[in-house]
Design an enzyme around this catalytic site. Structure first.
Site, PDB file in Angstrom:
ATOM      1  N   LYS A   1       0.814  -0.918  -0.023  1.00 13.00           N
ATOM      2  CA  LYS A   1      -0.256  -0.162   0.492  1.00 13.00           C
ATOM      3  C   LYS A   1       0.745   0.765   0.088  1.00 13.00           C
ATOM      4  O   LYS A   1       1.661   1.177   0.900  1.00 13.00           O
ATOM      5  CB  LYS A   1      -0.779   0.088   1.282  1.00 13.00           C
ATOM      6  CG  LYS A   1      -2.197   1.272   1.671  1.00 13.00           C
ATOM      7  CD  LYS A   1      -3.026   1.089   1.868  1.00 13.00           C
ATOM      8  CE  LYS A   1      -3.883   1.757   2.698  1.00 13.00           C
ATOM      9  NZ  LYS A   1      -4.839   2.124   3.806  1.00 13.00           N
TER      10      LYS A   1
ATOM     11  N   SER B   1     -10.118  -0.115   7.021  1.00 14.53           N
ATOM     12  CA  SER B   1      -9.704  -0.006   5.930  1.00 14.53           C
ATOM     13  C   SER B   1      -8.267  -1.419   5.014  1.00 14.53           C
ATOM     14  O   SER B   1      -8.232  -1.224   4.000  1.00 14.53           O
ATOM     15  CB  SER B   1      -8.331   1.416   5.652  1.00 14.53           C
ATOM     16  OG  SER B   1      -9.066   2.498   6.038  1.00 14.53           O
TER      17      SER B   1
ATOM     18  N   SER C   1      -9.644   1.908   2.688  1.00 15.64           N
ATOM     19  CA  SER C   1      -8.729   2.377   2.692  1.00 15.64           C
ATOM     20  C   SER C   1      -7.898   2.034   1.241  1.00 15.64           C
ATOM     21  O   SER C   1      -7.062   2.623   0.389  1.00 15.64           O
ATOM     22  CB  SER C   1      -8.306   4.081   2.830  1.00 15.64           C
ATOM     23  OG  SER C   1      -7.346   3.069   4.136  1.00 15.64           O
TER      24      SER C   1
END
Length: 483
Positions: free
Chosen positions: A76, A175, A151
């Site tokens: 990420k 997330s 997210s």
């Protein structure tokens, strides 16, 4: 080859059925071919990946072994990667190349993983749809008109579309778990302090925690093994021995006490999701689990408390992005104040600005007690509810999300509607507990997740329950059409 799980890749590499370099080339070609439909990557690191793959093959040839040696993954884009752009999904950091590796990145590199790239995400991890990214929205491989969750939407979409077997992600209010639910993956948020936050760009420091996104509980166990552990660089990291997660996946569920909170099944939950959760409960009962209804009375206060605490911490954390030392700087500032205002105004997107303002307001002199202090008291009550529940049960089970993935843009005009989608996930962050989402079926062709919560440092228990469930169900094996 792209269908292989991490566990299958480890076996294939050990048996010399293919090399890490061959596998890496296949996946890089697949990303180049298919990712334009999804937008799941911000940066592709082809040279680094091939370098790491060759090095992993050499290590294997020299007699080294390991479940992650030569395994391709992605990070990420809020984990710092030395010399590679670390953007956090924001214009503010579009030009930022981290001078060092995050602990998670260096630990996984030492274990032999191959970094294929950095995945798209909501800007500064603020969002539940992956639509606030400066690099554009990520699309859900199960239906390209729908969101993948956020997210960590880029990591989720990439793994779900079989662009790679697993990816790192982070969870501040759901997330990891919510995108896992929306894309038919298994995702684990570890106990707060289990995985180092050093080099992980902060959103809300008391809530953020890194973890794995993969297709199976077994793969989550393998990736978590490489991520977890004490780190002296992170003052919130906890010095607790890391068990062998993969070895712990063979426990019987006979007599396992599963608590189902009555508050989870009220208004707001899609009845079709409620039915799928009941099916999951029946499946676990067949495996010997005992079901008990419990209560988490302060759950209704969790969202307002979270949306005071998280923005308050964000307003403090994001004050470092001022156009001076790194990140976006406005052109031709008239003076220092102009530099700050325009750099931040241009660098941050609307959702980040909204949360900074809410957070600054909640921390301001006249409102600190009314908002921030009260939110911290609610946080304590939420934690106490869990402590009481875990005196009676071993695991808490419920839906991961109240609804399946919504259409792109559907909640953009109403941020509160999007915030309410986190209702089942944020309590684990407020309490610091480990939580896992695993596939539970489909509604209108869109995946649904079931969430499991456990006491502190019982990630192994969550992974074992999920693994036993996955040995007896096949939801997690379904693949999106076209990928």
């Amino acid at each position: 080859m792209h269908q292989l799980t991490l566990a299958e890749i480890a076996r294939g590499l050990a048996d010399k059925k293919f090399s890490s370099e061959e596998l890496t080339k296949v996946l890089l070609a697949r990303i180049t071919q298919l990712d334009p439909q999804l937008n799941s990557f911000i940066s592709l690191t082809e040279e680094l990946a091939l370098e790491q793959a060759k090095a992993a093959d050499v290590r294997r040839a020299n007699g080294e072994s390991g479940a992650l040696l030569g395994a391709p993954i992605a990070h990420k884009d809020l984990f710092c990667t030395q010399g590679i752009r670390t953007s956090c999904g924001s214009k503010m950091l579009d030009n930022f190349k981290a001078p060092y590796d995050a602990t998670v990145v260096s630990k996984l590199a030492a274990a032999g993983t191959v970094t294929l790239g950095k995945t798209n995400m909501d800007e500064f991890a603020m969002g539940s749809a992956n639509e606030s990214s400066w690099y554009g929205a990520v699309k859900n491989p199960w239906n390209l008109e729908h969101v993948p969750g956020g997210s960590s939407g880029g990591s989720a979409a990439a793994v779900a579309a079989r662009l790679l077997p697993a990816a790192t992600a982070t969870d501040t209010g759901g997330s990891i778990r919510q995108p896992a639910a929306f894309t038919n993956l298994t995702g684990l948020k570890p106990t707060y302090g289990r995985v180092s936050r050093w080099g992980m760009i902060a959103y809300a420091s008391s809530l953020d925690q890194g973890g794995p996104l993969a297709r199976t509980a077994e793969d989550c166990a393998i990736l978590l093994q490489g991520m977890a552990g004490f780190d002296p660089n992170d003052s919130t990291s906890i010095d607790e021995p890391v068990p062998d997660y993969a070895a712990g996946l063979n426990g019987s569920l006979q007599g396992l006490r599963i608590g189902v909170p009555k508050e989870y099944f009220g208004a707001g939950l899609d009845p079709r999701i409620a039915d799928l959760i009941q099916n999951s409960i029946k499946e676990l009962q067949k495996l010997g689990a005992v079901i008990k209804e419990i209560s988490l009375p302060n759950m209704q206060h969790a969202i307002p408390a979270y949306y005071v605490i998280a923005p308050a911490e964000a307003s403090s954390n994001l004050s470092r992005f001022d156009g001076v030392r790194f990140g976006h700087r406005c052109a031709d500032p008239k003076n220092l104040e102009d530099l700050y205002k325009r750099s931040r105004g241009e660098g941050f997107g609307p959702e980040v600005q909204r949360r900074i303002m809410v957070g600054a307001y909640a921390l301001s002199a006249g409102y600190y007690d009314a908002y921030y202090l009260k939110a911290q008291k609610i946080r304590r009550l939420v934690k106490n509810d869990f402590m009481a529940a875990f005196n009676e049960v071993d695991i808490i089970l419920g839906p991961t999300t109240p609804n399946p993935a919504w259409k792109l843009g559907a909640k953009n005009s109403d941020p509160v509607a999007a915030y309410l989608e986190d209702v089942y996930t944020i309590t684990a962050n407020l309490a610091g507990l480990p939580g896992l989402s695993m596939p539970a079926g489909f509604v209108d062709g869109l995946p649904v997740g079931v969430q499991l919560l456990a006491p502190y440092f019982q990630e192994g228990r969550l992974l074992n329950v999920a693994h036993q469930y996955q040995l007896n169900t096949d939801w997690h094996t379904r693949t999106p059409t076209g990928f």
